[in-house]
Design a protein around this motif. Structure first.
Motif: not given
Lengths: 101, 230
Positions: B129-132, B136-141, B179-185
């Motif tokens: 999907c688009s996990c982001y 920390l970074l605001g809305p994704p580009p 980033s397929t599950a519960d972590m964010r990077y």
């Protein structure tokens, strides 16, 4: 100091799940990697997605080489992809029981 | 008079394919029927307001709060990690707790921090999907959410990075994180040479959003400003 055991090898199950909410990406199904780390247990999103009672499932970070995923087409065989995979999608691989492509 | 031209219709019903004065296509008006999800969202929102559970003001404020997040939060985390080895160790061990120390509004998410060094370059994607890490970074580009980036960066990351202007040395290993599950990077970039003695603030100014996704690395302004070194 005790020697660290070699990293555990796991294969992603090659289940077909057309139309179902599944959290193992297609491009990794049937591919073998090593456990990069264990992340604890999280409620199974494949049950949550349907409003079902969800059990906590152990989540792993599995590291795959580009060679394992893309074979001869790999841009650089030793580069890697790490992905989070839930335990029910993984089968442990014994030493010597290599993935036959 | 600036608007006194009669050579075209000014009714503003721009035909599909029409271009703005600067040469960009107009976005189509959204005249189609609502999707099921849109109808559901409106129904639930109106019911919640009607029942007094939330107010329209509170919803608008929550949206504004999400939109107000920027990569500055992530850059502050990176700059602290560059200047404080103990903080960096805490950040690698427990990203969420370390980001919260600096005031990140991190909710229920877990944060994994992956560090670039002379031999390793990390880049983040969510193929499903688009996990982001919005906290920390605001809305994704937009490109981060598009199929081209999401499919290509796992197949040919070096070529994709090259298109972003990042050519990696031969001996650097690329690690793609899906980033397929519960972590964010969050990618912790390597601190650029020539920044010894810089303040955290000056360092943070080098850390762009793209550096923390991993499609860029921090670069000194050219020529390096003398004023930044204190």
């Amino acid at each position: 100091m005790a020697e660290r055991p070699p990293p555990q090898r796991m294969r992603v199950r090659a289940w077909g799940t057309k139309g179902l909410h599944a959290r193992a990406p297609w491009y990794l199904r049937g591919k073998t990697g090593i456990v990069e780390r264990r992340l604890g247990a999280y409620k199974n999103p494949e049950q949550l997605a349907y409003g079902l009672p969800a059990e906590p499932v152990p989540l792993y970070r599995i590291r795959f080489t580009m060679a394992e995923i893309w074979g001869d087409e790999a841009e650089r065989p030793d580069d890697t992809i790490d992905a989070e995979i839930y335990e029910h999608w993984l089968e442990p691989i014994a030493e010597g029981d290599d993935h036959a492509p | 008079m600036p608007h006194d031209h009669h050579d075209h219709d000014h009714g503003h019903d721009h035909a599909p394919g029409a271009l703005s004065p600067s040469g960009h296509p107009y976005r189509a008006d959204q005249d189609g029927p609502l999707t099921r999800a849109q109808a559901l969202e409106i129904a639930v929102r109106e019911l919640m307001i009607e029942k007094g559970l939330v107010t329209a003001d509170e919803i608008a404020a929550a949206i504004a709060r999400m939109q107000a997040r920027t990569p500055a939060m992530g850059a502050a985390v990176v700059a602290r990690a560059w200047t404080d080895p103990d903080y960096k160790a805490r950040l690698i061990a427990d990203g969420r707790a370390a980001a919260q120390e600096l005031g990140a509004d991190i909710e229920a998410m877990h944060l994994l921090v992956v560090e670039n060094d002379a031999q390793t370059h990390n880049v983040v994607v969510c193929t499903l999907c688009s996990c982001y890490p919005r906290f920390l970074l605001g809305p994704p580009p937009d490109w981060y959410k598009q199929r081209a980036y999401r499919s290509r960066v796992v197949i040919e990351p070096r070529r994709v990075l090259g298109e972003f202007g990042l050519d990696l040395a031969e001996d650097v290993t690329v690690r793609v994180h899906d980033s397929t599950a519960d972590m964010r990077y969050l990618v912790l970039p390597a601190r650029p040479e020539g920044t010894e003695g810089w303040s955290e603030e000056a360092l943070a100014a080098l850390v762009t959003r793209d550096c923390m996704i991993g499609v860029a690395v921090p670069r000194l302004p050219d020529p390096a400003p003398v004023a930044a070194a204190e």
